[in-house]
Scaffold this motif. Structure first.
Motif, short mmCIF file in Angstrom:
data_model
loop_
_atom_site.label_atom_id
_atom_site.label_comp_id
_atom_site.label_asym_id
_atom_site.label_seq_id
_atom_site.Cartn_x
_atom_site.Cartn_y
_atom_site.Cartn_z
N TRP A 114 -6.57 8.97 11.15
CA TRP A 114 -6.78 7.53 11.36
C TRP A 114 -7.46 6.93 10.13
O TRP A 114 -7.01 5.90 9.61
CB TRP A 114 -7.62 7.35 12.62
CG TRP A 114 -7.98 5.95 13.00
CD1 TRP A 114 -7.58 4.80 12.37
CD2 TRP A 114 -8.80 5.55 14.10
NE1 TRP A 114 -8.11 3.70 13.02
CE2 TRP A 114 -8.85 4.13 14.07
CE3 TRP A 114 -9.48 6.24 15.09
CZ2 TRP A 114 -9.59 3.41 15.03
CZ3 TRP A 114 -10.20 5.52 16.04
CH2 TRP A 114 -10.26 4.13 16.00
N HIS A 115 -8.52 7.56 9.67
CA HIS A 115 -9.26 7.04 8.51
C HIS A 115 -8.40 7.05 7.25
O HIS A 115 -8.41 6.08 6.47
CB HIS A 115 -10.53 7.86 8.29
CG HIS A 115 -11.47 7.26 7.28
ND1 HIS A 115 -11.31 7.47 5.92
CD2 HIS A 115 -12.55 6.45 7.41
CE1 HIS A 115 -12.26 6.81 5.27
NE2 HIS A 115 -13.03 6.20 6.15
N ARG A 116 -7.65 8.10 7.07
CA ARG A 116 -6.82 8.20 5.86
C ARG A 116 -5.69 7.17 5.89
O ARG A 116 -5.32 6.62 4.85
CB ARG A 116 -6.24 9.61 5.75
CG ARG A 116 -5.38 9.82 4.50
CD ARG A 116 -4.99 11.26 4.32
NE ARG A 116 -4.23 11.47 3.10
CZ ARG A 116 -3.81 12.64 2.67
NH1 ARG A 116 -4.05 13.73 3.38
NH2 ARG A 116 -3.12 12.74 1.54
N THR A 117 -5.18 6.88 7.07
CA THR A 117 -4.05 5.96 7.20
C THR A 117 -4.47 4.50 7.10
O THR A 117 -3.84 3.70 6.40
CB THR A 117 -3.33 6.19 8.54
OG1 THR A 117 -2.89 7.55 8.61
CG2 THR A 117 -2.11 5.26 8.66
N LEU A 118 -5.58 4.15 7.80
CA LEU A 118 -5.98 2.75 7.90
C LEU A 118 -7.29 2.42 7.19
O LEU A 118 -7.66 1.25 7.10
CB LEU A 118 -6.07 2.34 9.38
CG LEU A 118 -4.76 2.47 10.18
CD1 LEU A 118 -4.98 2.03 11.62
CD2 LEU A 118 -3.65 1.63 9.54
N GLY A 119 -8.00 3.45 6.72
CA GLY A 119 -9.19 3.19 5.93
C GLY A 119 -10.49 3.07 6.69
O GLY A 119 -11.56 3.00 6.09
N SER A 120 -10.45 3.07 8.02
CA SER A 120 -11.66 2.95 8.82
C SER A 120 -11.39 3.41 10.24
O SER A 120 -10.26 3.26 10.74
CB SER A 120 -12.17 1.51 8.84
OG SER A 120 -13.28 1.37 9.72
N VAL A 121 -12.42 3.96 10.90
CA VAL A 121 -12.30 4.33 12.31
C VAL A 121 -13.29 3.52 13.15
O VAL A 121 -13.57 3.86 14.30
CB VAL A 121 -12.54 5.84 12.52
CG1 VAL A 121 -11.47 6.66 11.82
CG2 VAL A 121 -13.93 6.25 12.04
#
Length: 252
Positions: free
Chosen positions: A118-125
């Protein structure tokens, strides 16, 4: 323009004390409700998991399709995630004979992998960024893994580790208190503390739920799973009716 605006509308609640109260009640309901279907109805863990998984998928679909925050829909989806988490963890730990420690380890890896992807794809969780369909999908998958992990961890603590339901409640309640203290008095990432608290509320709900419906000889109160589930559901509905619920502020 309208599509962009809709995508930026948060459909998850703001994080308040009330959020955590309802979350703990929902996780406890997930334990008693999941056990009611798999054990009291004698449907077994696999069939119960299939039923709750279908409900969870439908609820997530409705949540993602919604144009704004709906408290009842959101918490129905949370309850669906925690019931499927209960039966799935029981199926993994008991029917597949992986054991609580093995099941907890596997689910922890899946949870961390979900957060990392999630973090790698969208930059934040951060929950403040859950304002688009992709973010919502990551959010709900992560929640499902966290609910399942919490069930396995709660059962492992109470049973295998021998702490019992009272000891498990004290342990996870204390850990949540430490997270709250860290939120109040440290500069640790609020996002990290949120997910830590989110995961810890599930094993707390698991041990409290087991305490309510397990036999007295096993350290429980031997309450009917149906009665306990109905009372918890009534409490959640009362919280939704009596208190105001707002969406998370994406600009916060």
């Amino acid at each position: 323009m309208s599509t962009t605006i809709e995508q930026r509308v948060s459909k998850v609640p703001e994080i308040t004390l009330l959020f955590w109260v309802i979350k703990i009640a929902a996780t406890t309901l997930g334990e008693t409700g999941g056990d009611a279907v798999s054990m009291s109805m004698n449907l077994g863990y696999l069939v119960a998991t299939g039923i709750f998984a279908a409900i969870f998928v439908i609820a997530v679909g409705a949540q993602v399709a919604a144009k704004r925050f709906h408290p009842y829909l959101y918490w129905a989806t949370i309850i669906a995630s925690t019931t499927v988490g209960t039966t799935l963890a029981d199926f993994t730990d008991r029917s597949l004979h992986i054991g609580y420690a093995g099941g907890s380890s596997l689910l922890l890896v899946l949870l961390l992998a979900s957060l990392a992807t999630w973090h790698r794809t969208l930059g934040s969780v951060s929950v403040d960024t859950v304002v688009s369909a992709p973010a919502e999908m990551f959010y709900w998958v992560t929640i499902m893994f966290s609910q399942t992990l919490g069930t396995a961890l709660g059962d492992w603590t109470a049973d295998t580790a021998g702490m019992g339901y009272g000891g498990g409640t004290i342990l996870f309640g204390s850990l949540l208190a430490l997270v709250a203290a860290a939120y109040r008095w440290t500069k640790i990432s609020r996002t990290q503390l949120f997910w830590a608290a989110f995961v810890l509320t599930r094993p707390l709900g698991a041990v409290v739920g087991d305490f309510l419906d397990k036999p007295v000889a096993a350290g429980g109160l031997a309450l009917s799973r149906y009665t306990a589930s109905a009372a918890l559901l009534a409490f959640i509905v009362a919280c939704l009716v009596l208190f105001r619920h707002r969406a998370a502020d994406r600009n916060h």
